[in-house]
Enzyme design. Structure first.
Site, short mmCIF file in Angstrom:
data_model
loop_
_atom_site.label_atom_id
_atom_site.label_comp_id
_atom_site.label_asym_id
_atom_site.label_seq_id
_atom_site.Cartn_x
_atom_site.Cartn_y
_atom_site.Cartn_z
N LEU A 12 0.82 -1.21 0.00
CA LEU A 12 0.00 0.00 0.00
C LEU A 12 0.85 1.26 0.00
CD1 LEU A 12 -3.35 -0.30 1.35
CD2 LEU A 12 -2.35 1.89 1.88
N THR A 73 3.30 -7.02 9.29
CA THR A 73 2.08 -7.58 8.71
C THR A 73 2.08 -9.11 8.64
OG1 THR A 73 3.04 -7.32 6.51
CG2 THR A 73 1.60 -5.55 7.28
N TYR A 135 -1.21 -10.15 16.13
CA TYR A 135 -1.27 -9.14 15.07
C TYR A 135 -2.51 -8.27 15.27
CZ TYR A 135 -2.18 -7.14 10.43
OH TYR A 135 -2.47 -6.27 9.40
N1 NAP Z 1 -1.32 -7.04 3.51
C1 NAP Z 1 -2.57 -7.28 3.89
O1 NAP Z 1 -3.22 -8.24 3.43
C2 NAP Z 1 -3.26 -6.36 4.86
C3 NAP Z 1 -4.59 -6.67 5.25
C4 NAP Z 1 -5.22 -5.79 6.14
C5 NAP Z 1 -4.57 -4.67 6.61
N2 NAP Z 1 -3.29 -4.43 6.23
C6 NAP Z 1 -2.63 -3.21 6.76
O2 NAP Z 1 -2.33 -2.38 5.67
C7 NAP Z 1 -1.15 -1.60 5.97
C8 NAP Z 1 -0.18 -1.69 4.81
O3 NAP Z 1 0.31 -3.03 4.73
P1 NAP Z 1 0.68 -3.67 3.32
O4 NAP Z 1 -0.50 -4.41 2.86
O5 NAP Z 1 1.26 -2.64 2.44
O6 NAP Z 1 1.75 -4.75 3.80
P2 NAP Z 1 3.30 -4.85 3.52
O7 NAP Z 1 3.53 -4.95 2.06
O8 NAP Z 1 3.79 -5.94 4.40
O9 NAP Z 1 3.85 -3.45 4.01
C9 NAP Z 1 4.24 -3.18 5.32
C10 NAP Z 1 5.54 -2.39 5.26
O10 NAP Z 1 5.94 -2.09 6.60
C11 NAP Z 1 7.33 -2.27 6.64
N3 NAP Z 1 7.83 -2.56 7.98
C12 NAP Z 1 7.69 -3.71 8.70
N4 NAP Z 1 8.38 -3.63 9.84
C13 NAP Z 1 8.99 -2.42 9.84
C14 NAP Z 1 9.85 -1.75 10.73
N5 NAP Z 1 10.24 -2.31 11.87
N6 NAP Z 1 10.29 -0.51 10.40
C15 NAP Z 1 9.92 0.07 9.25
N7 NAP Z 1 9.11 -0.50 8.35
C16 NAP Z 1 8.65 -1.74 8.65
C17 NAP Z 1 7.63 -3.45 5.74
O11 NAP Z 1 8.99 -3.39 5.39
P3 NAP Z 1 9.67 -4.54 4.49
O12 NAP Z 1 9.10 -4.31 3.11
O13 NAP Z 1 11.10 -4.23 4.60
O14 NAP Z 1 9.24 -5.85 5.10
C18 NAP Z 1 6.66 -3.20 4.60
O15 NAP Z 1 7.27 -2.47 3.57
C19 NAP Z 1 -0.63 -2.13 7.30
O16 NAP Z 1 -1.10 -1.30 8.33
C20 NAP Z 1 -1.31 -3.49 7.44
O17 NAP Z 1 -1.45 -3.86 8.79
C21 NAP Z 1 -2.62 -5.22 5.35
#
Ligand code: NAP
Length: 298
Positions: A12, A73, A135
């Site tokens: 995202l 995540t 989580y």
């Molecule tokens: N993915 C899903 O299916 C899903 C579903 C519901 C809600 N969400 C929510 O949507 C939002 C966006 O998630 P997304 O879907 O884009 O997932 P994502 O692709 O896993 O993105 C999360 C990002 O956070 C980064 N991150 C993790 N630990 C970190 C740390 N200690 N310091 C700095 N950055 C860190 C990750 O870095 P790396 O790339 O280096 O790992 C990744 O780039 C989050 O709030 C998530 O909880 C996601």
């Protein structure tokens, strides 16, 4: 405007940076080096789990608006390491929210349908969360941190995020395409109801909420269609012209460390009413996913 995005290497966050770059002064924050294609934005290597570096980067940049999309995540990884989950999902959101209060900057923090237990979905904004698993609990605490510490903040909940953008990490949607293309069967949980969210569409919704609205509190910003994972897989397969076996399996047939909500999914009428770039239907999202995929393989 000076706009910052955390989790910028993510599904995202990466989309949000791509949509903002060129029209705003953008700071993309992530852990380690930037994995996005080069563009007109600055990069800050800031670990959300270390207590201060994201906060300092946002203050130094002088952000006026922040999309907080960074999170731990990995649902099962969080269950195995609750300390790390807490540090990133609660502590990281606290840092971001404190910076937003001090600047001041508008904050939209992204969250999840997993804050609900999945007994009676789809859920509206007024339904009471009941998180199961580390989580889910840490994401709910992160929501509270954003709302308590950053006055006027909004929380945007999404569900099962997917993207066809080049370099985007593998997701259920990309696995469906890749496995069926190789002639392998796809297993899908037949009893998990979700609101799949195309990252590009979810990012557009979150950015409109951030930059063009003063809505405060929780808003459901996922895809607009609630469906089970087999239905989703069949729609993706149909759109991509792929035949092959999609096997529905019960969630209980696989031993997973973290519990999964079953009757989940989000009701998005409010976001559709409030926003121009609000939630879109599953088939429209899958059309756009297909177009992203074609560009990626061109
Ligand atoms: N993915 C899903 O299916 C899903 C579903 C519901 C809600 N969400 C929510 O949507 C939002 C966006 O998630 P997304 O879907 O884009 O997932 P994502 O692709 O896993 O993105 C999360 C990002 O956070 C980064 N991150 C993790 N630990 C970190 C740390 N200690 N310091 C700095 N950055 C860190 C990750 O870095 P790396 O790339 O280096 O790992 C990744 O780039 C989050 O709030 C998530 O909880 C996601």
């Amino acid at each position: 405007m000076r706009v910052a995005v955390t989790g910028a290497n993510g599904l995202l966050g990466g989309e949000a940076v791509a949509q903002l770059a060129g029209s705003h002064q953008v700071l993309a924050l992530g852990r380690g080096p930037c994995r996005l294609p080069p563009g007109p934005f600055a990069w800050a290597d800031a670990d959300l789990g270390d207590g201060r570096s994201a906060e300092r980067a946002l203050l130094d940049f002088g952000a006026q608006a922040v999309l907080h999309a960074g999170a731990h995540t990995d649902v099962d990884g969080c269950e195995r390491d609750p300390d790390a989950a807490w540090r990133v999902n609660v502590g990281g959101t606290e840092q971001v929210a404190r910076a937003c209060r001090a600047l001041p900057a508008r904050l939209v923090a992204v969250s999840t349908d997993y804050v609900f237990d999945g007994r009676a979905g789809p859920y509206g904004e007024e339904d009471l969360p009941c998180p199961r698993g580390v989580y889910a609990r840490t994401k709910l605490c992160g929501e509270e941190a954003a709302l308590v510490l950053a006055p006027g903040a909004a929380v945007a909940r999404v569900s099962v995020v997917y993207s066809g953008r080049p370099g985007a990490k593998p997701t259920f949607a990309t696995q469906i395409v890749e496995k069926l293309s190789r002639g392998e069967p796809v297993k899908a949980f037949a009893d998990q109801w979700v609101s799949p969210t195309l990252a590009a569409s979810g990012a557009a919704t979150c950015l409109e909420l951030l930059l063009e609205s003063d809505y405060a509190g929780v808003l459901h910003a996922s895809g607009a269609t609630v469906l089970d994972r087999v239905d989703f897989a069949e729609r993706v397969a149909r759109r991509f012209g792929l035949r092959g076996q999609i096997l529905g399996v019960p969630t209980a047939s696989v031993k997973l460390p973290a519990p999964r909500p079953l009757r989940g999914g989000l009701r998005v009428e409010r976001a559709r009413r409030l926003l121009r770039h609000g939630p879109i239907d599953a088939d429209e999202a899958i059309d756009r996913f297909h177009a992203e995929w074609q560009r990626r393989s061109a």
